[in-house]
Design an enzyme around this catalytic site. Structure first.
Site, PDB file in Angstrom:
ATOM      1  N   HIS A   6      24.113   4.819 -48.318  1.00  0.00           N
ATOM      2  CA  HIS A   6      23.058   5.313 -47.459  1.00  0.00           C
ATOM      3  C   HIS A   6      22.803   3.982 -46.423  1.00  0.00           C
ATOM      4  O   HIS A   6      22.594   2.903 -46.866  1.00  0.00           O
ATOM      5  CB  HIS A   6      21.827   5.398 -48.203  1.00  0.00           C
ATOM      6  CG  HIS A   6      20.508   5.752 -47.087  1.00  0.00           C
ATOM      7  ND1 HIS A   6      19.506   4.991 -47.047  1.00  0.00           N
ATOM      8  CD2 HIS A   6      20.397   6.867 -46.170  1.00  0.00           C
ATOM      9  CE1 HIS A   6      18.719   5.313 -45.971  1.00  0.00           C
ATOM     10  NE2 HIS A   6      19.176   6.553 -45.675  1.00  0.00           N
ATOM     11  N   HIS A  48      19.679   2.567 -36.935  1.00  0.00           N
ATOM     12  CA  HIS A  48      18.872   3.599 -37.492  1.00  0.00           C
ATOM     13  C   HIS A  48      17.600   3.903 -36.499  1.00  0.00           C
ATOM     14  O   HIS A  48      17.213   5.063 -36.256  1.00  0.00           O
ATOM     15  CB  HIS A  48      18.381   3.181 -38.852  1.00  0.00           C
ATOM     16  CG  HIS A  48      17.424   4.331 -39.288  1.00  0.00           C
ATOM     17  ND1 HIS A  48      15.785   4.190 -39.078  1.00  0.00           N
ATOM     18  CD2 HIS A  48      17.333   5.267 -40.047  1.00  0.00           C
ATOM     19  CE1 HIS A  48      15.222   5.159 -39.695  1.00  0.00           C
ATOM     20  NE2 HIS A  48      16.079   6.014 -40.492  1.00  0.00           N
TER      21      HIS A  48
HETATM   22  O1  G3P Z   1      20.538  11.504 -44.072  1.00  0.00           O
HETATM   23  C1  G3P Z   1      19.726  11.049 -45.021  1.00  0.00           C
HETATM   24  C2  G3P Z   1      18.631  10.031 -44.580  1.00  0.00           C
HETATM   25  O2  G3P Z   1      19.480   9.065 -43.946  1.00  0.00           O
HETATM   26  C3  G3P Z   1      17.724  10.604 -43.398  1.00  0.00           C
HETATM   27  O3  G3P Z   1      16.608   9.523 -43.493  1.00  0.00           O
HETATM   28  O4  G3P Z   1      15.512   7.828 -42.041  1.00  0.00           O
HETATM   29  O5  G3P Z   1      17.262   7.262 -43.711  1.00  0.00           O
HETATM   30  O6  G3P Z   1      17.974   8.125 -41.640  1.00  0.00           O
HETATM   31  P1  G3P Z   1      16.938   8.120 -42.612  1.00  0.00           P
HETATM   32 MG    MG Z   2      19.980   8.499 -41.974  1.00  0.00          MG
END
Ligand code: G3P
Ligand code: MG
Length: 235
Positions: A6, A48
């Protein structure tokens, strides 16, 4: 169960940087998630938030900055001073870094409503690199997913659920020919996994950072988790 790094190996290196993606690859990740915004001059950038306040100390919105203005910003020091070399990567650079055997989950933070033409640019990149198999485009902005689908029927789509009621979500995933339901750990239970199975949808869950939670989800039959710690070994 698939482990998707992630924002890269973001538990160990600053999120959404080449350093975090390199580390994920070194740790053996076979899938990486990243987030995409667009600069004023239409560059696709991997970050992000809508600005660099948290990771670079810059308040200006990315949509109002030219790539040249954003390029020098240090987005690594906030995590640790040894990452001071990290800069906001262009999406192209991540594709250059990550080989074809590793899947990229490209999350569009917003579609054309904020970033005119972003869907066309992402699809262009996928087509140019013949990267259909190795790319999964996801978004909470379902209009963006509809745009991507209208441009190219071959692009793989992940439907980020957010606050959408399930009735609407099932319909939209069907219309979009989405491949997966992407939802938070709080939004998944055995029944929803069964409902996804019945619709031939994979279930991908974010953000899962402990062994215990990863094992619980593996037992539920979840297909993949987004984790900041790709070294997790769910039982
Ligand atoms: O794609 C899964 C996750 O990344 C969604 O939430 O806020 O971490 O981008 P965020
Ligand atoms: Mg994400």
């Amino acid at each position: 169960m698939q482990l998707i790094a992630h924002r890269g190996a973001s538990g160990h290196a600053p999120e959404n940087t080449l350093g975090a993606f390199k580390l994920a690859l070194e740790m053996g990740a076979k899938a990486i998630e990243l987030d995409v915004h667009q600069t004023r001059d239409h560059e696709l950038v991997v970050v992000h938030d809508e600005n660099l306040k948290r990771t670079g100390g810059w308040k200006a919105a990315i949509k109002n900055l030219a790539f040249e203005e954003l390029a020098p910003v240090d987005v690594g020091s906030w995590f640790h001073k040894r990452f001071a070399v990290e800069r906001v990567p262009r999406l192209e650079e991540v594709y250059d870094l990550v080989g074809p055997s590793v899947e990229l989950h490209v999350e569009l933070k917003r579609g054309s409503s904020l970033y005119p033409g972003i869907e066309e640019r992402v699809v262009d990149l996928i087509q140019h690199r013949k990267a259909w198999d190795r790319t999964l485009v996801s978004s909470f902005d379902h209009e963006a997913l509809y745009s991507v689908r209208s441009i190219d029927s071959r692009v793989r789509l992940g439907y980020l659920l957010g606050l959408t009621p399930m009735r609407t979500a099932w319909r939209e995933m069907k219309e979009l020919k989405a491949e997966s339901l992407n939802c938070s750990a709080r939004q998944i239970d055995a029944r929803r996994v069964r409902e996804c199975r019945a619709r031939d949808l994979r279930v991908l869950v974010y953000t899962v950072n402990t062994q215990k939670e990863a094992s619980r989800l593996a037992k539920l039959g979840v297909d993949g988790i987004f984790t900041n710690f790709p070294e997790l070994k769910p039982e």
